[in-house]
Design an enzyme around this catalytic site. Structure first.
Site, PDB file in Angstrom:
ATOM      1  N   ARG A 117      -1.400   1.881   7.619  1.00 43.25           N
ATOM      2  CA  ARG A 117      -2.114   2.382   6.435  1.00 43.25           C
ATOM      3  C   ARG A 117      -3.574   2.698   6.740  1.00 43.25           C
ATOM      4  O   ARG A 117      -4.137   3.645   6.196  1.00 43.25           O
ATOM      5  CB  ARG A 117      -1.997   1.369   5.301  1.00 43.25           C
ATOM      6  CG  ARG A 117      -0.586   1.379   4.728  1.00 43.25           C
ATOM      7  CD  ARG A 117      -0.334   0.206   3.846  1.00 43.25           C
ATOM      8  NE  ARG A 117      -1.076   0.257   2.603  1.00 43.25           N
ATOM      9  CZ  ARG A 117      -1.193  -0.780   1.779  1.00 43.25           C
ATOM     10  NH1 ARG A 117      -0.633  -1.934   2.091  1.00 43.25           N
ATOM     11  NH2 ARG A 117      -1.869  -0.672   0.665  1.00 43.25           N
ATOM     12  N   ASP A 137      -9.055   0.603  -0.435  1.00 44.46           N
ATOM     13  CA  ASP A 137      -9.255   1.700   0.525  1.00 44.46           C
ATOM     14  C   ASP A 137     -10.706   2.003   0.884  1.00 44.46           C
ATOM     15  O   ASP A 137     -10.982   2.739   1.833  1.00 44.46           O
ATOM     16  CB  ASP A 137      -8.552   2.975   0.024  1.00 44.46           C
ATOM     17  CG  ASP A 137      -8.984   3.403  -1.381  1.00 44.46           C
ATOM     18  OD1 ASP A 137     -10.152   3.161  -1.764  1.00 44.46           O
ATOM     19  OD2 ASP A 137      -8.147   3.982  -2.101  1.00 44.46           O
ATOM     20  N   HIS A 176      -9.098  -6.936  -5.107  1.00 48.06           N
ATOM     21  CA  HIS A 176      -7.971  -7.180  -4.205  1.00 48.06           C
ATOM     22  C   HIS A 176      -8.334  -7.060  -2.726  1.00 48.06           C
ATOM     23  O   HIS A 176      -7.457  -6.887  -1.887  1.00 48.06           O
ATOM     24  CB  HIS A 176      -6.804  -6.237  -4.561  1.00 48.06           C
ATOM     25  CG  HIS A 176      -6.238  -6.488  -5.933  1.00 48.06           C
ATOM     26  ND1 HIS A 176      -5.468  -5.576  -6.615  1.00 48.06           N
ATOM     27  CD2 HIS A 176      -6.324  -7.583  -6.740  1.00 48.06           C
ATOM     28  CE1 HIS A 176      -5.121  -6.079  -7.792  1.00 48.06           C
ATOM     29  NE2 HIS A 176      -5.626  -7.292  -7.889  1.00 48.06           N
ATOM     30  N   CYS A 184      -9.830 -14.723   8.995  1.00 49.79           N
ATOM     31  CA  CYS A 184      -9.166 -15.818   9.708  1.00 49.79           C
ATOM     32  C   CYS A 184      -8.280 -16.612   8.749  1.00 49.79           C
ATOM     33  O   CYS A 184      -8.718 -16.976   7.658  1.00 49.79           O
ATOM     34  CB  CYS A 184     -10.210 -16.733  10.338  1.00 49.79           C
ATOM     35  SG  CYS A 184      -9.471 -18.173  11.128  1.00 49.79           S
TER      36      CYS A 184
END
Ligand code: BJW
Ligand code: ZN
Length: 238
Positions: free
Chosen positions: A71, A105, A120, A128
């Protein structure tokens, strides 16, 4: 599609405005949406809510990375569209503009938006799994493992069943509860807690406007529904 005189007036004099965006705001840039078609809904036979899940990070982290690497490669070729640019211009127009996005994005920032509340996470960051250290993947490869503690890295995005970044929703909710005008752009408004923000704004007396070519779970709550594509509707406010 018609913008009411009331909305035009409110837009001209509002001070505090909140914009909530979802995948639809990036659709005209070529980013597939999650629901209602688009080719990321299934990846190698897995539904996106299966591969983009906390369980899959536990079970098959390399598969999760393969999906997110794919993506990022895809996004690398894409650029912001008129909707991203129009929202970026609104920073100069209103005394307090809060941009809250569910998108990972980074296209709002590319269009010039600052202080974007990313509910999000961001696909261009790795995190990590043990100590939480983060690594940018903008124009650089991620390390094979955490440089602080040696544990595996994962995408720094919020998958189904995971908590949102600490403080992000709380800040967005605080801004929603004081805004006068709330735009809900390109989201199906099915995923919580993000979808709760327009409800908070409405309950606090804001005028809520939806911009979407389709009706959504939220349409009936809205004071005005602007039926159309974000990249065509938002520039009409100029
Ligand atoms: C256009 C357009 C154009 C097209 N112009 N528009 C209550 C009941 C049951 C479950 C829950 C609940 N409350 C919370 C939950 C759990 C869950 C949830 O909400 N589930 C629902 C499905 C019911 N929520 C969570 O798990 C969240 N975490 C959480 O609540 O933590 C506390 C907790 C912990 C443990 C247990 C329980 C609670 C986290 C949610 C994270 C969502 N993550 C994803 C994936 C990110 C990674 C990845 O990309 O792979 O985020 S899911 C996916 O959906 C992505 C999106 O940000 C998100 C929202 O989608 P969005 O943006 O609305 O896109 P679409 O595709 O749905 O809609 C596109 C729209 O655009 C459409 O309307 C089109 O018409 C429109 N459009 N072209 C304008 N040109
Ligand atoms: Zn670490």
């Amino acid at each position: 599609m018609h913008i009411s005189a009331e909305l035009r007036q409110l837009f001209a004099r509002a001070k505090r405005v909140l914009v909530l965006t979802g995948a639809g705001v990036s659709a005209e840039s070529g980013v597939p949406t999650f629901r209602g078609g688009g080719n990321t809904a299934v990846w190698k036979g897995m539904r996106f809510d299966v591969i983009s899940s906390a369980e899959m990070v536990e079970r098959d982290l390399p598969a999760v990375w393969e999906w997110f690497d794919y993506r990022r490669d895809f996004l690398n070729e894409l650029t912001p569209n008129p909707a991203h640019f129009e929202i970026a211009r609104w920073q100069e127009r209103f005394a307090e503009l809060t941009l809250v996005t569910q998108n990972i994005d980074g296209l709002h920032q590319q269009a010039g938006s600052r202080e974007v509340i990313e509910l999000h996470g961001n696909i261009w960051r790795a995190r990590c799994t043990a100590c939480g250290a983060t690594y940018s993947m903008v124009q650089q490869q991620r390390p094979d493992a955490c440089l602080e503690c040696g544990e595996p890295l994962r995408p720094d995005v919020v998958l189904f069943g995971e908590m949102l970044p600490p403080g992000a929703f709380e800040l967005a909710a605080a801004r929603a509860s004081v805004c006068e005008l709330c735009f809900v752009v390109g989201t199906s408004a099915l995923v919580y807690p993000a979808a709760g923000l327009p409800e908070i704004a409405k309950a606090a007396g804001a005028y809520v406007v939806e911009v979407n070519p389709e009706r959504t779970a939220l349409s009936s709550l809205c004071d005005e529904v602007l039926t159309g594509k974000a990249g065509e509707v938002l520039p009409l406010f100029q």
